[in-house]
Every structure is written in structure tokens, then in C-alpha cells.
Design a protein around this motif. Structure first.
Motif, PDB file in Angstrom:
ATOM      1  N   GLU B 232       0.887  -1.253   0.143  1.00  0.00           N
ATOM      2  CA  GLU B 232       0.027  -0.121   0.083  1.00  0.00           C
ATOM      3  C   GLU B 232       0.880   1.278  -0.020  1.00  0.00           C
ATOM      4  O   GLU B 232       0.713   2.164  -0.740  1.00  0.00           O
ATOM      5  N   ASP B 233       1.886   1.031   0.942  1.00  0.00           N
ATOM      6  CA  ASP B 233       2.783   2.531   0.860  1.00  0.00           C
ATOM      7  C   ASP B 233       3.483   2.647  -0.577  1.00  0.00           C
ATOM      8  O   ASP B 233       3.396   3.800  -0.878  1.00  0.00           O
ATOM      9  N   MET B 234       3.901   1.596  -0.986  1.00  0.00           N
ATOM     10  CA  MET B 234       4.596   1.815  -2.511  1.00  0.00           C
ATOM     11  C   MET B 234       3.425   2.588  -3.514  1.00  0.00           C
ATOM     12  O   MET B 234       3.941   3.157  -4.289  1.00  0.00           O
ATOM     13  N   GLU B 235       2.017   2.213  -3.403  1.00  0.00           N
ATOM     14  CA  GLU B 235       1.132   2.665  -4.142  1.00  0.00           C
ATOM     15  C   GLU B 235       0.936   4.206  -3.927  1.00  0.00           C
ATOM     16  O   GLU B 235       1.006   5.128  -4.577  1.00  0.00           O
ATOM     17  N   GLU B 236       1.069   4.461  -2.748  1.00  0.00           N
ATOM     18  CA  GLU B 236       0.786   5.664  -2.146  1.00  0.00           C
ATOM     19  C   GLU B 236       2.023   6.764  -2.499  1.00  0.00           C
ATOM     20  O   GLU B 236       1.753   7.823  -2.814  1.00  0.00           O
TER      21      GLU B 236
END
Lengths: 143, 259
Positions: B232-236
Motif C-alpha cells: 500500500e505504501d509503494m502505491e501511495e
């Protein structure tokens, strides 16, 4: 005997900018708190996640990484890599339960002795407010 | 679906387009990854349990210089192959992907973000699918709760390296988890938290959410929570979702400035 606690900050400084900036602060006789333990590296992108986590595991209350300003990297794009890596690493620390403010990345040029001293001042205060790292406390239990 | 798949594969084999088919073979009530080279063997083909087929393809392509193979792939296998191809670990031109969808039960068990491959050759994919948000409960925790939670969970680790060995994305020849500089040899449980943090970080932008690490863990450590949070962090942070898009590169490997 009760020992007073002082924040332990491990600092990884790049050879070309931030380390020279720290040197500048020193030769200009600027005052800044002695909490940082400096480790010189050739480029901030040399710092991988393992090193930062290990520093925390061994009892550091905070980790500081200093690199060159965007566009000024001696190796052209090293600091961009650092920037992205540290952004993700801060998230990981947060997921683990370590305040991400304990990991700080700053750009300091060789001419910015004053910025280095100021940053150290700010950071040492911030970490002092955060208190001892919970990971350091856990580690002491193990030992 | 199994019969239909066998018929499909027989046709594929008869076309002479592929030298063999990578799939699971049922033998004495167990399943193993297998290279089917003859149509008569296909009777023994099976679909369960779930197995990281991408790793099999990677090792096999390494062995044989030019041959093309078909590979029976679930959604996660396809995502893994895409990520492996980006890192030059497999040559997608040498693989014919035969996509199969997962049923709802299986998809739920994995909390799979997409339980079907881009092209479904046999079977029908789930029309409506929303993965369980396994990160939600952890995001809501306070920092000290998180630390206590992981301290408890990671203390169960007996350092079997099962999570790494099962992972289709762990292909390094020299693994940092075996480097005594970071992970002391002969110490159980491994020092908190570096072992699991190294793995989680190295999988940022790589983990394709197949859940193999968690399935392999004999101590039931919820490893997919860490992996999912980092996905999720990589997407955010970068808009990057690993396993998608053949052209998108993991931003941690590129030299561009962060936006």
C-alpha cells in the motif's frame, strides 16, 4: 547510580556534502549538541535498510542521514535513490511501532555548516522530546 | 475445470508450440511441480494445492537454453512472472501462460488482490471480488501497541527460512539474511526485529501478495500484514503496484527524483 539519559543519534553523512558541511561547522567553531555519532560514507545511497535497522537494534534513539542537495550528488543520482529508500523505510519503521520521526534525512551542502549545526540542534531536541527509543529498551532487556 | 484444462493443454501440446507444460502432478495422493512432456501424462495433472509456479519456471528456464514452455498460472503466478521478468529472471517470450482463476474460498484464504490472471484460458473468474483489508486493524493501532504486537509475533520465529524459500520473488544467490553482519548465526529467535525487517524491506515493490511466506511459516506469523502495508505504501508514495504493467519499474531501483 542513576544515569541521565541523552539521546544517541547515529549519523550517516555523505563524504562530499554533509560530512564537509559538518566539518565546516567544526572549523567555524559553531556549537551544536554532541548527541550525534558520525559515520562517514561515500554517498548517502550507500545506506541500506539493514544499516538503519541495525543501528536502531543496537540502541540508537535516532538515525540521521545527510546527503547532497537534489541535483548536486557527486554520483549524479545517489541522493534520489536515498530519498525514495528512506521514505519507504520510514513507513516500515512506523508499521513496526517506531516513531518515523526518529529517522531523518536532510540535504546539507559542503558550504552549509550553519545548516548542519542548526539541524543537529533541532533534531537532538526533537529526539529528546520523543524519549528513549522503545527498541533500545527492549534490547537492554535481552542483554 | 480440470478436465477442460487437460483438453486445452493436450491441444496446446499437439500444436508443437511448446516443449512441455509446467504444472502440478498428482502422485500417491500428493502434488508436486512437474514438467509434462507427453500428452499421456496429463491425466495426472492437478490444480491444488496452490504452489508458487513462477519459481519453477525461473529455475527451469535457467536450465534449458531455448525451449518454450507452457505454464499453468493463477493470478499470483502471473504477477510473480511479470516482476521476475522485470528483473531479468525469466524470459516471458519463452513462456506461454495458461491462466486459471481461483475460486472464492481460495481467494479469501489468500486475501488475494486479484484472484485471476489477465487472460483466463479455462474456467470463469470471480465477477465480484473485493479483498479483505488485512492492514486495517494494524493501521489503527498505536505505535506502542504495534511494537508489542510484533515483538510477540516475531519471537515465535524459529528461523527456518521457510518464508524466504517459499517466496517466488526471493531469487538472490547471496541472501542478506544469511549475512552474520545483520543476522547473528546460531541465535533463536533471531534478534528482534532485523531479520523480518530486512525481508519486509527487500520485498517493497516486489511482493506480489501470493501469501506463500505466511503459508510456509510454521509459527503462523502474520507476515502478509507487513507485506500488504508496504504494498500500500509503494502505491501511495510512488503509484507503483508490483505485479502490474510490464513497463512500470520499481521506483526503488530507478534514478529519478521522488515526486
Amino acid at each position: 547510580m542513576a544515569e541521565t539519559w541523552n539521546p544517541k543519534i547515529v549519523g550517516f553523512l555523505c563524504n562530499w556534502c554533509c560530512y564537509a558541511g559538518a566539518d565546516m561547522a567544526g572549523t567555524s567553531r559553531m556549537k551544536y549538541p554532541p548527541n550525534i555519532r558520525i559515520i562517514r560514507v561515500m554517498c548517502s545511497s550507500r545506506i541500506n535498510a539493514e544499516m538503519v535497522i541495525k543501528a536502531f537494534q543496537m540502541g540508537a534513539d535516532a538515525v540521521f542521514i545527510g546527503g547532497c542537495h537534489p541535483g548536486d550528488c557527486h554520483y549524479v543520482d545517489g541522493n534520489y535513490r536515498t530519498q525514495k529508500r528512506i521514505a519507504v523505510l520510514r513507513r516500515l519503521l512506523e508499521h513496526l511501532g517506531i516513531d518515523p520521526r526518529r529517522l531523518r534525512l536532510e540535504w546539507v551542502s559542503a558550504a552549509e555548516g550553519e545548516k548542519f549545526a542548526q539541524t543537529m540542534d533541532e533534531f537532538a531536541k526533537e529526539v529528546a522530546e520523543l524519549g528513549p527509543s522503545p527498541l533500545a529498551a527492549l534490547q537492554r532487556e535481552v542483554l | 475445470m480440470e478436465q477442460e484444462l487437460k483438453a486445452h493443454l493436450k491441444k496446446l501440446m499437439a500444436s508443437g508450440d511448446v516443449a512441455g507444460i509446467i504444472a502440478l502432478k498428482s502422485e500417491r495422493g500428493m502434488a508436486k511441480p512437474y514438467l509434462f512432456a507427453d500428452a499421456s501424462e496429463l491425466e495426472c495433472l492437478c490444480l491444488t494445492p496452490k504452489y508458487p509456479m513462477a519459481s519453477v519456471a525461473r529455475l527451469l528456464l535457467d536450465e534449458d537454453g531455448a525451449a518454450r514452455f507452457a505454464i499453468v498460472c493463477r493470478g499470483c503466478d502471473e504477477r510473480a512472472l511479470r516482476e521476475l521478468a522485470k528483473r531479468h529472471q525469466v524470459d516471458l517470450d519463452r513462456l506461454v501462460i495458461v491462466g486459471i482463476p481461483c475460486d472464492e474460498e481460495m481467494a479469501r484464504e489468500c486475501a488475494c488482490p486479484e484472484p485471476f490472471p489477465s487472460v483466463v484460458a479455462v474456467g470463469t473468474k470471480l465477477e465480484q471480488w473485493e479483498a479483505e483489508d488485512i492492514g486495517a486493524a494494524y493501521r489503527a493501532m498505536e505505535l506502542d501497541e504495534k511494537l508489542a504486537f510484533w515483538k510477540h509475533q516475531l519471537e515465535k520465529c524459529n528461523k527456518c527460512y521457510g518464508c524466504r524459500n517459499a517466496c517466488p520473488m526471493c531469487f538472490c544467490k547471496d541472501c542478506e539474511l544469511e549475512n552474520a553482519l545483520w543476522v547473528k548465526h546460531g541465535r533463536l529467535p533471531p534478534e528482534f526485529p532485523i531479520y523480518h525487517m530486512i525481508r519486509a524491506f527487500h520485498l517493497a515493490g516486489k511482493c506480489i501478495a501470493c501469501g506463500e511466506c505466511q503459508r510456509a511459516c510454521p509459527s503462523d506469523i502474520p507476515l502478509m500484514v507487513l507485506n500488504t502495508l508496504l504494498r500500500e505504501d509503494m502505491e501511495e508514495l510512488f503509484g507503483y503496484v508490483s505485479g502490474t504493467g510490464a513497463d512500470a519499474e520499481n521506483p526503488l531501483y530507478t534514478k529519478e527524483e521522488m515526486q
